[in-house]
Design a protein around this motif. Structure first.
Motif, short mmCIF file in Angstrom:
data_model
loop_
_atom_site.label_atom_id
_atom_site.label_comp_id
_atom_site.label_asym_id
_atom_site.label_seq_id
_atom_site.Cartn_x
_atom_site.Cartn_y
_atom_site.Cartn_z
N VAL A 38 3.08 4.36 -5.62
CA VAL A 38 1.18 4.85 -5.71
C VAL A 38 1.04 5.80 -6.00
N LEU A 53 1.14 -1.13 0.41
CA LEU A 53 0.08 0.21 0.21
C LEU A 53 0.77 1.09 0.15
N ASP A 54 1.94 1.13 0.79
CA ASP A 54 2.91 2.18 0.76
C ASP A 54 3.98 2.52 -0.68
#
Length: 89
Positions: A21, A17-18
């Protein structure tokens, strides 16, 4: 078909998620801080202007009357803007 519904654990391919993106259009933390500070400053200036107007009133009754007038004018502006946005949508 599997026995797992979408969104259930464990996942077959977890997504990081980090990393990777952020796009060009995504503001970073500093930009968000500056934007929030500018919005807060504008909000405070507007409220301070209204407060200044109310403090200039000579009596408690005129303070309340002026406050009601501000509320009426703000509500009328909000209704007008909402009407314009509905037309544009």
């Amino acid at each position: 078909m599997t026995d797992r519904a979408p969104g259930r654990w464990p996942v077959d391919q977890p997504v990081a998620l980090d990393e990777g993106v952020h796009s060009v259009d995504t503001p970073d933390a500093d930009e968000l801080y500056v934007q929030r500070a500018a919005e807060k400053a504008l909000h405070e200036m507007v409220l301070d202007s209204i407060r200044h107007d109310l403090e200039q009133q000579p009596s408690p009754l005129t303070v309340l009357t002026a406050a009601r007038n501000w509320c009426t004018r703000i509500t009328a502006a909000a209704e007008e803007i909402a009407r314009e946005k509905r037309k544009a949508a």
